[in-house]
Design a protein around this motif. Structure first.
Motif, PDB file in Angstrom:
ATOM      1  N   VAL A  89       0.868  -1.183   0.000  1.00  0.00           N
ATOM      2  CA  VAL A  89       0.000   0.000   0.000  1.00  0.00           C
ATOM      3  C   VAL A  89       0.900   1.226   0.000  1.00  0.00           C
ATOM      4  CG1 VAL A  89      -1.837   1.256   1.172  1.00  0.00           C
ATOM      5  CG2 VAL A  89      -1.771  -1.246   1.293  1.00  0.00           C
ATOM      6  N   GLU A  90       0.702   2.125  -0.981  1.00  0.00           N
ATOM      7  CA  GLU A  90       1.536   3.313  -1.116  1.00  0.00           C
ATOM      8  C   GLU A  90       0.678   4.570  -1.066  1.00  0.00           C
ATOM      9  OE1 GLU A  90       4.489   2.890  -4.423  1.00  0.00           O
ATOM     10  OE2 GLU A  90       3.400   1.022  -4.745  1.00  0.00           O
ATOM     11  N   LEU A  91       1.187   5.588  -0.382  1.00  0.00           N
ATOM     12  CA  LEU A  91       0.509   6.879  -0.288  1.00  0.00           C
ATOM     13  C   LEU A  91       1.552   7.962  -0.528  1.00  0.00           C
ATOM     14  CD1 LEU A  91      -2.218   8.246   0.360  1.00  0.00           C
ATOM     15  CD2 LEU A  91      -1.420   8.460   2.725  1.00  0.00           C
ATOM     16  N   GLU A  92       1.317   8.799  -1.569  1.00  0.00           N
ATOM     17  CA  GLU A  92       2.328   9.772  -1.958  1.00  0.00           C
ATOM     18  C   GLU A  92       1.745  11.176  -2.064  1.00  0.00           C
ATOM     19  OE1 GLU A  92       5.952  10.115  -5.257  1.00  0.00           O
ATOM     20  OE2 GLU A  92       4.335   8.667  -5.524  1.00  0.00           O
ATOM     21  N   ASN A  93       2.505  12.145  -1.524  1.00  0.00           N
ATOM     22  CA  ASN A  93       2.181  13.576  -1.632  1.00  0.00           C
ATOM     23  C   ASN A  93       0.833  13.940  -1.018  1.00  0.00           C
ATOM     24  OD1 ASN A  93       4.574  14.287  -2.995  1.00  0.00           O
ATOM     25  ND2 ASN A  93       3.684  13.716  -4.976  1.00  0.00           N
ATOM     26  N   GLN A  94       0.417  13.230   0.026  1.00  0.00           N
ATOM     27  CA  GLN A  94      -0.843  13.541   0.680  1.00  0.00           C
ATOM     28  C   GLN A  94      -0.636  14.189   2.043  1.00  0.00           C
ATOM     29  OE1 GLN A  94      -3.968  13.118  -0.937  1.00  0.00           O
ATOM     30  NE2 GLN A  94      -2.410  12.941  -2.547  1.00  0.00           N
ATOM     31  N   ILE A  95       0.243  13.635   2.839  1.00  0.00           N
ATOM     32  CA  ILE A  95       0.525  14.217   4.154  1.00  0.00           C
ATOM     33  C   ILE A  95       1.400  15.452   4.008  1.00  0.00           C
ATOM     34  CG2 ILE A  95       1.570  13.773   6.413  1.00  0.00           C
ATOM     35  CD1 ILE A  95       0.854  10.846   6.041  1.00  0.00           C
ATOM     36  N   ALA A  96       2.387  15.375   3.133  1.00  0.00           N
ATOM     37  CA  ALA A  96       3.275  16.507   2.847  1.00  0.00           C
ATOM     38  C   ALA A  96       3.818  16.326   1.441  1.00  0.00           C
ATOM     39  CB  ALA A  96       4.412  16.581   3.868  1.00  0.00           C
ATOM     40  N   LYS A  97       4.079  17.429   0.770  1.00  0.00           N
ATOM     41  CA  LYS A  97       4.616  17.363  -0.579  1.00  0.00           C
ATOM     42  C   LYS A  97       6.008  16.740  -0.558  1.00  0.00           C
ATOM     43  CE  LYS A  97       5.580  20.103  -4.705  1.00  0.00           C
ATOM     44  NZ  LYS A  97       5.611  21.460  -5.305  1.00  0.00           N
ATOM     45  N   GLY A  98       6.227  15.746  -1.403  1.00  0.00           N
ATOM     46  CA  GLY A  98       7.510  15.060  -1.467  1.00  0.00           C
ATOM     47  C   GLY A  98       7.624  13.876  -0.543  1.00  0.00           C
ATOM     48  N   LEU A  99       6.575  13.606   0.264  1.00  0.00           N
ATOM     49  CA  LEU A  99       6.605  12.482   1.216  1.00  0.00           C
ATOM     50  C   LEU A  99       5.813  11.306   0.662  1.00  0.00           C
ATOM     51  CD1 LEU A  99       7.334  11.323   4.021  1.00  0.00           C
ATOM     52  CD2 LEU A  99       5.184  12.308   4.862  1.00  0.00           C
ATOM     53  N   LYS A 100       6.444  10.135   0.656  1.00  0.00           N
ATOM     54  CA  LYS A 100       5.796   8.907   0.213  1.00  0.00           C
ATOM     55  C   LYS A 100       5.911   7.861   1.312  1.00  0.00           C
ATOM     56  CE  LYS A 100       5.968   5.278  -3.331  1.00  0.00           C
ATOM     57  NZ  LYS A 100       6.655   4.775  -4.538  1.00  0.00           N
ATOM     58  N   LEU A 101       4.781   7.262   1.654  1.00  0.00           N
ATOM     59  CA  LEU A 101       4.732   6.202   2.659  1.00  0.00           C
ATOM     60  C   LEU A 101       4.248   4.920   2.000  1.00  0.00           C
ATOM     61  CD1 LEU A 101       2.935   8.167   5.525  1.00  0.00           C
ATOM     62  CD2 LEU A 101       5.393   7.815   5.273  1.00  0.00           C
ATOM     63  N   ASP A 102       4.822   3.798   2.388  1.00  0.00           N
ATOM     64  CA  ASP A 102       4.306   2.524   1.882  1.00  0.00           C
ATOM     65  C   ASP A 102       4.529   1.417   2.897  1.00  0.00           C
ATOM     66  OD1 ASP A 102       6.815   0.888   0.999  1.00  0.00           O
ATOM     67  OD2 ASP A 102       7.123   2.830   0.061  1.00  0.00           O
ATOM     68  N   LEU A 103       3.626   0.463   2.860  1.00  0.00           N
ATOM     69  CA  LEU A 103       3.679  -0.716   3.726  1.00  0.00           C
ATOM     70  C   LEU A 103       3.746  -1.945   2.842  1.00  0.00           C
ATOM     71  CD1 LEU A 103       3.346  -2.221   6.462  1.00  0.00           C
ATOM     72  CD2 LEU A 103       0.869  -2.072   6.105  1.00  0.00           C
ATOM     73  N   ASN A 104       4.794  -2.761   3.034  1.00  0.00           N
ATOM     74  CA  ASN A 104       4.990  -3.995   2.274  1.00  0.00           C
ATOM     75  C   ASN A 104       4.865  -5.190   3.217  1.00  0.00           C
ATOM     76  OD1 ASN A 104       6.176  -3.031  -0.530  1.00  0.00           O
ATOM     77  ND2 ASN A 104       7.107  -1.778   1.047  1.00  0.00           N
ATOM     78  N   THR A 105       3.937  -6.079   2.926  1.00  0.00           N
ATOM     79  CA  THR A 105       3.749  -7.261   3.765  1.00  0.00           C
ATOM     80  C   THR A 105       3.811  -8.520   2.905  1.00  0.00           C
ATOM     81  OG1 THR A 105       1.333  -7.318   3.543  1.00  0.00           O
ATOM     82  CG2 THR A 105       2.253  -5.941   5.299  1.00  0.00           C
ATOM     83  N   SER A 106       4.189  -9.620   3.533  1.00  0.00           N
ATOM     84  CA  SER A 106       4.154 -10.925   2.871  1.00  0.00           C
ATOM     85  C   SER A 106       3.706 -11.969   3.873  1.00  0.00           C
ATOM     86  CB  SER A 106       5.528 -11.295   2.299  1.00  0.00           C
ATOM     87  OG  SER A 106       6.472 -11.480   3.330  1.00  0.00           O
ATOM     88  N   LEU A 107       3.011 -12.982   3.382  1.00  0.00           N
ATOM     89  CA  LEU A 107       2.478 -14.034   4.238  1.00  0.00           C
ATOM     90  C   LEU A 107       2.644 -15.373   3.545  1.00  0.00           C
ATOM     91  CD1 LEU A 107       0.813 -14.994   6.724  1.00  0.00           C
ATOM     92  CD2 LEU A 107      -1.248 -14.579   5.338  1.00  0.00           C
ATOM     93  N   LEU A 108       3.170 -16.365   4.298  1.00  0.00           N
ATOM     94  CA  LEU A 108       3.282 -17.737   3.822  1.00  0.00           C
ATOM     95  C   LEU A 108       2.266 -18.569   4.595  1.00  0.00           C
ATOM     96  CD1 LEU A 108       6.228 -16.389   3.522  1.00  0.00           C
ATOM     97  CD2 LEU A 108       6.989 -18.725   3.166  1.00  0.00           C
ATOM     98  N   PRO A 109       1.078 -18.822   4.029  1.00  0.00           N
ATOM     99  CA  PRO A 109       0.017 -19.517   4.761  1.00  0.00           C
ATOM    100  C   PRO A 109       0.419 -20.886   5.291  1.00  0.00           C
ATOM    101  CG  PRO A 109      -0.840 -18.518   2.764  1.00  0.00           C
ATOM    102  CD  PRO A 109       0.654 -18.415   2.694  1.00  0.00           C
ATOM    103  N   GLU A 110       1.257 -21.627   4.543  1.00  0.00           N
ATOM    104  CA  GLU A 110       1.602 -22.985   4.958  1.00  0.00           C
ATOM    105  C   GLU A 110       2.442 -23.006   6.218  1.00  0.00           C
ATOM    106  OE1 GLU A 110       3.434 -25.107   1.819  1.00  0.00           O
ATOM    107  OE2 GLU A 110       1.652 -25.149   0.542  1.00  0.00           O
ATOM    108  N   THR A 111       3.394 -22.095   6.336  1.00  0.00           N
ATOM    109  CA  THR A 111       4.309 -22.088   7.479  1.00  0.00           C
ATOM    110  C   THR A 111       3.973 -21.023   8.509  1.00  0.00           C
ATOM    111  OG1 THR A 111       5.851 -20.570   6.379  1.00  0.00           O
ATOM    112  CG2 THR A 111       6.145 -22.923   5.985  1.00  0.00           C
ATOM    113  N   GLY A 112       3.110 -20.087   8.143  1.00  0.00           N
ATOM    114  CA  GLY A 112       2.806 -18.995   9.057  1.00  0.00           C
ATOM    115  C   GLY A 112       3.845 -17.890   9.036  1.00  0.00           C
ATOM    116  N   GLY A 113       4.815 -18.007   8.141  1.00  0.00           N
ATOM    117  CA  GLY A 113       5.837 -16.974   8.034  1.00  0.00           C
ATOM    118  C   GLY A 113       5.234 -15.655   7.563  1.00  0.00           C
ATOM    119  N   LYS A 114       5.775 -14.570   8.051  1.00  0.00           N
ATOM    120  CA  LYS A 114       5.231 -13.264   7.670  1.00  0.00           C
ATOM    121  C   LYS A 114       6.307 -12.197   7.793  1.00  0.00           C
ATOM    122  CE  LYS A 114       3.495 -12.848  12.398  1.00  0.00           C
ATOM    123  NZ  LYS A 114       2.294 -12.697  13.259  1.00  0.00           N
TER     124      LYS A 114
END
Length: 291
Positions: A89-114
């Motif tokens: 999920v990425e959010l750019e130039n909304q909170i402040a000009k030139g600021l980009k925030l992003d959240l990167n997640t991964s999930l392995l359902p078989e092992t529960g790794g995250k």
């Protein structure tokens, strides 16, 4: 009055021109296929698959990406054949000009790794800074900054382990970038590895580059050197060639067959073992369809 300074590249893009010249467009490890489509509602779908020449295994992923440029929002989700679910999920130039925030997640359902990584990037003329928090590994906090003025670039990176309370990794870089050429020197791995790269646009149709790496902890010693070139045959085709001091010669050809359809072919030859094992040489191809 001095001219306004451009936004410098971020830390990972220092030396990008040389790295792209020497690494991209060389499909030598297998045969891959990539299909991209885009809907009227700004949703992009990508299906990619690769057949490895060594293991003969097939890996792939299905990715969907939604963009809302008006609100600076991008949402990406992918599912791989290794049963890994990735979400960004990425959010750019909304909170402040030139600021980009992003959240990167991964999930392995078989092992529960995250995993979950939060990134924040801030860019202004002459400045590009980033901060990265790995929530499950460590947790660790990484930060890097690149400042630039009149073509000169200076960057640094550091990683802090919250649990141990120590800086576990640091690096620095110095470079100069101009429209026709770029030079970058890196001190990586807590200044135990040094890399120098050079890129030169010789003419409108020819590019050349080189990269040298010296690892002070290497038991074999010596410098790893690689040089390469790219030549445009016409507006729809180009060839690339590179060779390193391990005697590996790589050749590649890219052809745009029609708008949205591209074919690439590559081969890597061990010139010191021409009559040796078949595994000493590699060949591959890549096909991309984009609608």
């Amino acid at each position: 009055m001095s001219a306004p300074q451009p936004v410098p590249p971020h830390w990972k893009d220092l030396g990008k021109s040389s790295n792209d010249l020497l690494t991209k467009d060389f499909p030598i490890f297998g045969t891959s296929l990539e299909i991209k489509t885009k809907t009227p509602s700004n949703v992009t779908f990508k299906v990619a698959g690769t057949r490895d020449n060594k293991s003969y295994g097939i890996s792939g992923d299905l990715e969907g990406k939604y963009s809302d440029p008006k609100n600076g929002l991008t949402f990406t989700q992918a599912w791989t054949t290794a049963n890994v679910l990735r979400t960004t999920v990425e959010l750019e130039n909304q909170i402040a000009k030139g600021l980009k925030l992003d959240l990167n997640t991964s999930l392995l359902p078989e092992t529960g790794g995250k995993s979950a990584i939060v990134n924040a990037a801030y860019k202004q003329p002459g400045l590009h800074s980033r901060a990265v928090i790995d929530l499950f590994r460590g947790p660790t906090f990484s930060a890097d900054t690149v400042v630039g003025r009149d073509g000169f670039l200076l960057g640094a990176e550091a990683t802090y382990d919250v649990t141990s309370g120590k800086i576990t990794r640091y690096a620095t870089a110095l470079g100069f970038s101009a429209p026709e050429y770029a030079v970058t020197i890196h001190g990586l791995g807590n200044l135990s590895t040094y890399a120098a790269s050079y890129y030169h646009r010789v003419s409108r149709d020819v590019e050349a580059g080189a990269k040298a790496i010296y690892d002070t902890k290497s038991t074999t010693g010596g410098i790893a050197l690689e040089v390469g070139a790219k030549a445009y045959l016409d507006s729809a085709a180009f060839v690339k060639a590179k060779i390193n001091n391990s005697s590996i010669l790589s050749l590649a050809y890219t052809q745009v067959l029609r708008p949205g359809v591209k074919a690439q072919f590559g081969i890597a030859i061990d010139t010191a073992n021409l009559a040796g094992e078949k595994s000493a040489h590699k060949v591959g191809a890549n096909f991309t369809f984009e609608g």
